[in-house]
Design a protein around this motif. Structure first.
Motif, short mmCIF file in Angstrom:
data_model
loop_
_atom_site.label_atom_id
_atom_site.label_comp_id
_atom_site.label_asym_id
_atom_site.label_seq_id
_atom_site.Cartn_x
_atom_site.Cartn_y
_atom_site.Cartn_z
N ILE A 112 -0.21 19.28 9.05
CA ILE A 112 -1.10 18.55 8.14
C ILE A 112 -0.24 17.57 7.36
O ILE A 112 0.79 17.96 6.78
N THR A 113 -0.66 16.31 7.35
CA THR A 113 0.17 15.26 6.75
C THR A 113 -0.66 14.41 5.79
O THR A 113 -1.29 13.43 6.20
N PRO A 114 -0.68 14.77 4.51
CA PRO A 114 -1.31 13.87 3.53
C PRO A 114 -0.38 12.69 3.23
O PRO A 114 0.84 12.85 3.17
N SER A 115 -0.96 11.50 3.07
CA SER A 115 -0.16 10.32 2.80
C SER A 115 -0.93 9.36 1.91
O SER A 115 -2.16 9.44 1.79
N LEU A 116 -0.20 8.43 1.30
CA LEU A 116 -0.79 7.41 0.43
C LEU A 116 -0.10 6.09 0.73
O LEU A 116 1.13 6.01 0.74
N ASP A 117 -0.92 5.05 0.99
CA ASP A 117 -0.41 3.72 1.29
C ASP A 117 -0.90 2.75 0.22
O ASP A 117 -2.10 2.65 -0.04
N ILE A 118 0.03 2.03 -0.41
CA ILE A 118 -0.28 1.04 -1.45
C ILE A 118 0.33 -0.29 -1.03
O ILE A 118 1.53 -0.37 -0.75
N SER A 119 -0.49 -1.34 -0.98
CA SER A 119 0.01 -2.65 -0.56
C SER A 119 -0.56 -3.74 -1.46
O SER A 119 -1.65 -3.61 -2.03
N TYR A 120 0.19 -4.83 -1.56
CA TYR A 120 -0.21 -5.98 -2.36
C TYR A 120 -0.08 -7.24 -1.52
O TYR A 120 1.01 -7.56 -1.03
N LYS A 121 -1.23 -7.90 -1.33
CA LYS A 121 -1.30 -9.09 -0.49
C LYS A 121 -0.65 -8.79 0.86
O LYS A 121 -0.88 -7.76 1.46
N ARG A 122 0.12 -9.72 1.36
CA ARG A 122 0.89 -9.49 2.58
C ARG A 122 2.38 -9.42 2.25
O ARG A 122 3.24 -9.67 3.09
N ALA A 123 2.67 -9.02 0.99
CA ALA A 123 4.04 -9.14 0.49
C ALA A 123 4.71 -7.81 0.19
O ALA A 123 5.94 -7.73 0.18
N PHE A 124 3.93 -6.75 -0.04
CA PHE A 124 4.54 -5.50 -0.46
C PHE A 124 3.72 -4.33 0.06
O PHE A 124 2.48 -4.36 0.06
N ASP A 125 4.42 -3.30 0.50
CA ASP A 125 3.75 -2.08 0.96
C ASP A 125 4.67 -0.90 0.77
O ASP A 125 5.88 -0.97 1.02
N VAL A 126 4.09 0.21 0.30
CA VAL A 126 4.82 1.47 0.21
C VAL A 126 3.90 2.57 0.71
O VAL A 126 2.73 2.63 0.35
N GLN A 127 4.42 3.38 1.60
CA GLN A 127 3.66 4.50 2.15
C GLN A 127 4.53 5.74 2.09
O GLN A 127 5.70 5.73 2.47
N GLY A 128 3.96 6.82 1.59
CA GLY A 128 4.69 8.07 1.50
C GLY A 128 3.79 9.25 1.76
O GLY A 128 2.56 9.14 1.70
N GLY A 129 4.39 10.38 2.07
CA GLY A 129 3.61 11.57 2.34
C GLY A 129 4.50 12.75 2.65
O GLY A 129 5.73 12.69 2.51
#
Length: 695
Positions: A373-390
């Motif tokens: 089981i893999t919970p994750s969260l992805d946060i991105s801004y425009k096409r310039a920034f992204d962070v994904q963790g889990g």
């Protein structure tokens, strides 16, 4: 445990489907944002003219050079990790993508493997037909054997209706390894005959649901035989192996409304392998007669894979927020048995009846099941920034209470150019990713071929879990000693890289750094006065990798286009154990040897209807080893070697036909040019002619 399995099992089957989202890379156990993931991409059309059986041979010059080997790659085909990519024809492959991200290796790569995502074709437009054929001679350098024939014949078509699309293809391939042993009066050259059948049906249910069903069936046969004329005695040998791989795969996408989306896939694999090895020895003696040895081997594999992803796509201001939960369940079982017997045959000069005087039988089965089981969260801004963790949670508790159950991962991407101007044609992306990982996965199922290991190593088999690495059987007194139960260590992998795209997307410069640790096997030779012994140790290895590549469209004017790519990789592994007489199996340089450099140079030229390609594969400064004088498993460095090979060179011409069709013919050669000594190939050279017709 039963409650956990039941709740996850119910969750897996919730939801239906939506139009497939190509913005994500579904790597089997996790989904990554494609735009924010560092990758190296190869179109399937760039590989079609090269005669190859194993995909690693075709992509080595595009990726990591000599380090791109079958053992170093983990494939995921359309999100399905339970298959062999070589059961797909190259004409059915749209794109091959090397995923350079630590999170992609969290569950799929327990050793040195890199993740390769393969996207297959699903025809666009109303309908289409494709037919292709390639045939030519194969010989082996340094010998004067009978040349063999390589053949690759393909036919496929598709039809799309309003809500349903379907496709069917069939491929026959014959590869050959010409005999290189002299003094044979008759020989059956080692040859592979493989059929690849693929069919798919997609059903669009309303505007929110898409169901995709794909079935692959790959039967094949490998055979070889010879009759020696070495006097005063001779022998006759035959070896025949058959293999079948059946893989139905269901993918179900759904848009549940309100930003909620769900993906579900189910795969079942059934594999079987049979081999019969027969050796007849002629003594030439009427007194003793002739004798034979025969071995029969059979292996059957079953694998069930279920995966589900539930996500919600929301937005706060200009920030996209996507929480998701991935869940997967696997069950795999493998059964094998072997029979060996020997006896007397009536001699050519004598009389008598055939008699069996020795017989032995052994059988084995192993199984494993895994629940993640893999919970994750992805946060991105425009096409310039992204962070994904889990966190990857090993919910099946296969390792027992003494081993870690949760493994965190994080991946970050930043583009300063897009941060200033989101619509800029240029980009400078900075990548970073880190993941903890375990070895709790099953191995891949591999189709046997002629130049990647022995025939008997047809199927990869299972990595059986027994509160650790698994139960491994020793070879008895004076043989290997392997501990039956080991504690599973916690491994880590980190990657950092950059990607610069400019000149209206005509120039792409990339760099990637990777550091990981993993478990390896070391065979240590120990000498005793009473005899010799080998011990298998399980130390960890630290690996460092540097990769850089430049891809550029040098000329693009009118009907003239020249695309070129140059890449280089350096990889070194350090053994965290002081062993004297040991042979370490590792891809790349093993410390304290110096760095070597490997990679490729790829060129594609199109001038109106004329096309040409030239690929170069190289490995400079490789440390050359040889076994120690006492014949043990230990080795020692004796010098440096540099190898250069032209794995692919071709020229062809294409004519356009009515209704957007085309006819193409070409000449191709693989491995014809190389330096000597050279260890980048198995010594074979291909000279082929081919054609392709599409409508």
């Amino acid at each position: 445990m039963r409650k956990t399995t039941l709740s996850v099992g119910l969750f897996l089957f919730v939801g239906a489907a939506w139009a497939q989202d190509s913005s994500n890379l579904n790597i089997g156990y996790l989904s990554l944002r494609q735009e924010f993931t560092q990758t190296i991409r190869v179109k399937g059309a760039d590989l079609e003219k090269m005669p190859f059986v194993n995909l690693s041979d075709a992509i080595a010059q595009w990726f990591f050079g000599a380090y791109t080997q079958p053992a170093s790659l983990i494939y995921v085909v359309d999100g399905n990790p339970v298959t062999d990519v070589n059961s797909y024809s190259v004409y059915d492959i749209d794109e091959v993508i090397l995923v350079q991200n630590a999170a992609a290796l969290a569950t799929t790569a327990s050793g040195q493997q890199e993740m390769v995502f393969v996207r297959t074709k699903r025809g666009g437009g109303k309908s289409g037909l494709t037919a292709a054929v390639q045939s030519g001679l194969v010989n082996v350098s340094g010998y004067h054997p009978k040349a063999g024939w390589f053949q690759n014949i393909y036919a496929g078509g598709y039809r799309n209706w309003n809500k349903v699309r379907a496709g069917l293809s069939v491929n026959y391939m014959r590869d050959v390894f010409p005999d290189t042993v002299g003094r044979h009066e008759a020989v059956t050259q080692k040859n592979l005959q493989r059929w690849r059948l693929r069919g798919y049906v997609d059903w669009q249910i309303g505007h929110r649901n898409l169901v995709e069903l794909t079935v692959n069936y790959t039967p094949q046969r490998i055979g070889a035989g010879g009759d020696s004329i070495v006097q005063p005695s001779d022998n006759r040998r035959s070896d025949m192996a058959t293999q079948h791989l059946v893989v139905p795969h269901l993918f179900w996408h759904s848009d549940l409304g309100g930003g909620w989306r769900n993906e579900f896939q189910a795969t079942y694999l059934h594999g079987s392998y049979r081999e019969n090895d027969y050796l007849l020895n002629y003594t030439g003696s009427p007194q003793y007669g002739d004798y034979f040895d025969s071995t029969l081997y059979h292996q059957t594999s079953y694998h069930l894979f279920l995966w589900d992803r539930m996500e919600h796509r929301g937005k706060i201001g200009g920030v996209d927020i996507v929480p998701a939960v991935n869940a997967s369940y696997e069950y795999a079982r493998e059964v094998s048995a072997g029979l060996s017997y020997s006896g007397d045959e009536p001699g050519t000069l004598g009389t008598g009846q055939r008699a069996i005087y020795s017989i032995s039988y052994d059988s084995n089965w192993q199984s494993g099941k895994f629940l993640f089981i893999t919970p994750s969260l992805d946060i991105s801004y425009k096409r310039a920034f992204d962070v994904q963790g889990g966190v990857l949670i090993e919910a099946g508790h296969q390792h027992g209470p003494k081993n870690q159950q949760g493994f965190a991962f994080v991946t970050v991407t930043l583009d300063p150019v897009k941060m200033v101007n989101e619509q800029s044609r240029s980009s400078l992306r900075l990548f970073g990713s880190y993941a903890r990982r375990t070895v709790a996965t099953t191995s891949g199922y591999t189709l046997a071929d002629l130049d990647h290991g022995p025939v008997a190593a047809a199927l990869g088999g299972l990595q059986v879990q027994a509160n650790g690495i698994g139960s491994l059987i020793g070879l008895g007194s004076g043989g290997f000693f392997i501990p039956a139960v080991l504690r599973v260590p916690d491994f880590g992998v980190g990657q950092a890289g950059l990607s610069l795209s400019t000149w209206n997307d005509r120039l792409l410069v990339q760099y990637n750094f990777e550091r990981r640790n993993y478990l390896t096997g070391v065979a240590e030779f120990v000498f005793y006065y009473s005899g010799n012994a080998y011990t298998i140790l399980f130390p960890t290895m630290d690996e460092v990798l540097h990769h850089a590549d430049v891809s550029v469209i040098l000329i693009k004017h009118g009907g003239f286009e020249w695309r070129s790519r140059l890449n280089m990789t350096m990889m070194k592994s350090t053994l965290n154990l002081n062993v004297g007489n040991a042979q370490v199996t590792a891809i790349g340089d093993v410390a304290p040897a110096r760095w070597s450099q490997t990679g490729g140079w790829v060129n594609r030229i199109v001038v109106n209807g004329f096309s040409a390609g030239l690929d170069v594969l190289y490995h400079f400064g490789e440390t050359y080893y040889r076994p120690s004088y006492n014949g043990s498993l230990s080795v020692k460095a004796v010098g440096k070697r540099s190898s250069v090979l032209v794995p692919n060179v071709y020229a062809g011409y294409e004519w356009k036909t009515a209704r957007s069709g085309a006819v193409e013919v070409f000449l191709e050669s693989r491995g014809a040019i190389r330096n000597s000594p050279n260890d980048l190939s198995d010594g074979r050279r291909w000279y082929t002619v081919g054609g392709k017709w599409s409508l």
